[in-house]
Write a protein that holds these residues in place. Sequence first.
Motif, mmCIF file in Angstrom:
data_model
loop_
_atom_site.group_PDB
_atom_site.id
_atom_site.type_symbol
_atom_site.label_atom_id
_atom_site.label_comp_id
_atom_site.label_asym_id
_atom_site.label_seq_id
_atom_site.Cartn_x
_atom_site.Cartn_y
_atom_site.Cartn_z
ATOM 1 N N ILE A 17 1.317 -1.294 0.062
ATOM 2 C CA ILE A 17 -0.195 0.306 -0.146
ATOM 3 C C ILE A 17 0.346 1.323 0.261
ATOM 4 O O ILE A 17 0.733 1.867 -0.606
ATOM 5 C CB ILE A 17 -1.041 0.345 1.300
ATOM 6 C CG1 ILE A 17 -2.164 -0.966 0.852
ATOM 7 C CG2 ILE A 17 -1.324 1.197 2.098
ATOM 8 C CD1 ILE A 17 -3.224 -1.683 2.744
ATOM 9 N N ALA A 18 1.698 0.948 0.621
ATOM 10 C CA ALA A 18 2.772 2.350 0.743
ATOM 11 C C ALA A 18 3.526 2.863 -0.331
ATOM 12 O O ALA A 18 3.351 4.459 -1.464
ATOM 13 C CB ALA A 18 3.325 1.928 1.992
ATOM 14 N N LEU A 19 3.660 1.274 -0.753
ATOM 15 C CA LEU A 19 4.684 1.503 -2.882
ATOM 16 C C LEU A 19 3.438 2.204 -3.385
ATOM 17 O O LEU A 19 4.125 3.168 -4.564
ATOM 18 C CB LEU A 19 5.024 1.390 -2.302
ATOM 19 C CG LEU A 19 5.661 0.593 -4.163
ATOM 20 C CD1 LEU A 19 7.375 0.742 -3.789
ATOM 21 C CD2 LEU A 19 6.872 -1.185 -4.099
ATOM 22 N N THR A 20 2.176 1.451 -3.413
ATOM 23 C CA THR A 20 1.155 1.858 -4.472
ATOM 24 C C THR A 20 0.836 3.601 -4.148
ATOM 25 O O THR A 20 0.962 4.240 -5.245
ATOM 26 C CB THR A 20 0.163 0.634 -4.149
ATOM 27 O OG1 THR A 20 0.089 -0.125 -4.471
ATOM 28 C CG2 THR A 20 -0.625 1.407 -5.336
ATOM 29 N N VAL A 21 0.678 3.657 -3.183
ATOM 30 C CA VAL A 21 0.351 4.899 -2.658
ATOM 31 C C VAL A 21 1.538 6.189 -3.325
ATOM 32 O O VAL A 21 0.893 6.970 -3.945
ATOM 33 C CB VAL A 21 -0.147 5.986 -1.839
ATOM 34 C CG1 VAL A 21 -0.007 7.167 -0.884
ATOM 35 C CG2 VAL A 21 -1.398 4.928 -1.366
ATOM 36 N N GLY A 22 2.512 5.728 -2.622
ATOM 37 C CA GLY A 22 3.704 6.639 -3.480
ATOM 38 C C GLY A 22 3.064 6.886 -5.576
ATOM 39 O O GLY A 22 3.717 7.780 -5.804
ATOM 40 N N LEU A 23 4.047 5.357 -5.284
ATOM 41 C CA LEU A 23 4.052 5.517 -7.252
ATOM 42 C C LEU A 23 2.939 6.196 -7.814
ATOM 43 O O LEU A 23 2.741 6.187 -8.657
ATOM 44 C CB LEU A 23 3.910 3.934 -7.550
ATOM 45 C CG LEU A 23 5.390 3.652 -7.290
ATOM 46 C CD1 LEU A 23 5.804 2.037 -7.258
ATOM 47 C CD2 LEU A 23 6.614 3.896 -7.690
ATOM 48 N N TRP A 24 1.568 6.594 -7.070
ATOM 49 C CA TRP A 24 0.466 6.589 -7.849
ATOM 50 C C TRP A 24 0.404 8.165 -8.511
ATOM 51 O O TRP A 24 0.151 8.530 -9.271
ATOM 52 C CB TRP A 24 -0.871 6.873 -7.111
ATOM 53 C CG TRP A 24 -2.400 7.267 -6.981
ATOM 54 C CD1 TRP A 24 -3.018 8.607 -7.088
ATOM 55 C CD2 TRP A 24 -3.280 6.369 -8.156
ATOM 56 N NE1 TRP A 24 -3.854 8.501 -7.715
ATOM 57 C CE2 TRP A 24 -4.179 7.324 -8.538
ATOM 58 C CE3 TRP A 24 -3.210 4.860 -9.060
ATOM 59 C CZ2 TRP A 24 -5.550 7.485 -8.917
ATOM 60 C CZ3 TRP A 24 -3.997 5.408 -9.057
ATOM 61 C CH2 TRP A 24 -5.424 5.905 -10.001
ATOM 62 N N PHE A 25 1.624 8.900 -7.681
ATOM 63 C CA PHE A 25 2.114 10.422 -8.162
ATOM 64 C C PHE A 25 3.336 10.220 -9.284
ATOM 65 O O PHE A 25 3.066 11.610 -9.523
ATOM 66 C CB PHE A 25 1.861 11.220 -6.713
ATOM 67 C CG PHE A 25 0.666 11.056 -5.911
ATOM 68 C CD1 PHE A 25 -0.621 11.857 -6.409
ATOM 69 C CD2 PHE A 25 0.060 10.252 -4.751
ATOM 70 C CE1 PHE A 25 -1.506 12.806 -4.864
ATOM 71 C CE2 PHE A 25 -0.727 10.484 -4.345
ATOM 72 C CZ PHE A 25 -1.544 11.386 -4.078
ATOM 73 N N THR A 26 3.907 9.747 -9.910
ATOM 74 C CA THR A 26 5.016 9.486 -10.445
ATOM 75 C C THR A 26 5.160 10.207 -11.326
ATOM 76 O O THR A 26 5.287 11.214 -12.123
ATOM 77 C CB THR A 26 4.735 8.307 -11.018
ATOM 78 O OG1 THR A 26 5.147 7.073 -9.551
ATOM 79 C CG2 THR A 26 6.303 8.305 -11.829
ATOM 80 N N ARG A 27 3.390 10.403 -12.252
ATOM 81 C CA ARG A 27 3.447 11.292 -13.377
ATOM 82 C C ARG A 27 3.797 12.617 -13.214
ATOM 83 O O ARG A 27 3.626 13.550 -13.938
ATOM 84 C CB ARG A 27 1.733 10.160 -14.287
ATOM 85 C CG ARG A 27 1.737 11.295 -15.388
ATOM 86 C CD ARG A 27 0.348 11.096 -15.923
ATOM 87 N NE ARG A 27 0.690 9.750 -16.411
ATOM 88 C CZ ARG A 27 -0.069 8.884 -17.589
ATOM 89 N NH1 ARG A 27 -0.987 9.382 -17.690
ATOM 90 N NH2 ARG A 27 0.394 7.559 -18.177
#
Length: 302
Positions: A17-27
């Motif tokens: 979850i921590a990794l997914t939430v962070g990567l969600w804002f990559t773009r």
Amino acid sequence: MQLDRLDWTVVALYGVIALTVGLWFTRRAGSGVQEFFLSGRKLPWWLLGTSMVATTFSTDTPNLVTDLVRSGGVSQNWLWWAFLITGMLTVFVYAKLWRRSGVMTDIEFYELRYSGKPAAFLRGFRALYLGVFFNVMIMATVTLAAIKIGNVLLGADKITTVVLAGGVTVIYSATAGLWGVVVTDLLLFAIAMVGSIAAAYYALNLPEVGGLSGMVQHPALEGKLGLLPDFSDGTTVLAVLIVPIAVQWWSTWYPGAEPGGGGYVAQRMLAARNERDSLLGTLWFNIAHYALRPWPWVIVAL
């Protein structure tokens, strides 16, 4: 400590979850320098303030507070409560000014405040000192705490702990910028508070404790519940109360409580939507940091 399949599932889910939430804002973070370092200056007060308070503690912070309380009582916390003075100065004097400055980092402010080669040298020196030397020491101490806790709770060796915990953090920080950091901070702060409150609730309901009233009346805690130290003990009063309030709060560089703000606190003030959000976010940070977050730890320690 023996963990079953459900325990490991929760641990793994936490990391995912921590990794997914962070990567969600990559773009979004990759759309420009302002988005990466300042979240486009769009952070609301509640998000930036929560990110501040989440950043000011790590795996070793609860252990420090509980050790202070167990060894000398609640009043020992004045060793760090004294920094509330700088926190209030930052809220009501500097928070709006940081946002108004328009700089991208607190280091950049040095060349705005001063000029010429001395300003450039000061900026470079502070960047190297804090970024290379000071922060490496900070990361080393919190990583050591994570290694010890990971070994006790999970049976993980030091390499596994560093690679997994550090890897997840580096990935979402490097790819999602400040957006990924602050949103993940919100998630982690919520998890940390739920866990600490649950631990305090469990401790209070042990038969040996007998609830909050039983804990307060327990003879073993005599002299340890006062918010102020015993004034008949001059040495303790000097070390725990007078020196922190008179000297330490302005003379010591304490992460999260620098006189006037700085470092990751300033970075979040600079990322606020406006000056009002900068002030309110910093105020919420100080409330949560001093009045909300540590009390479950204090209860567990007692």
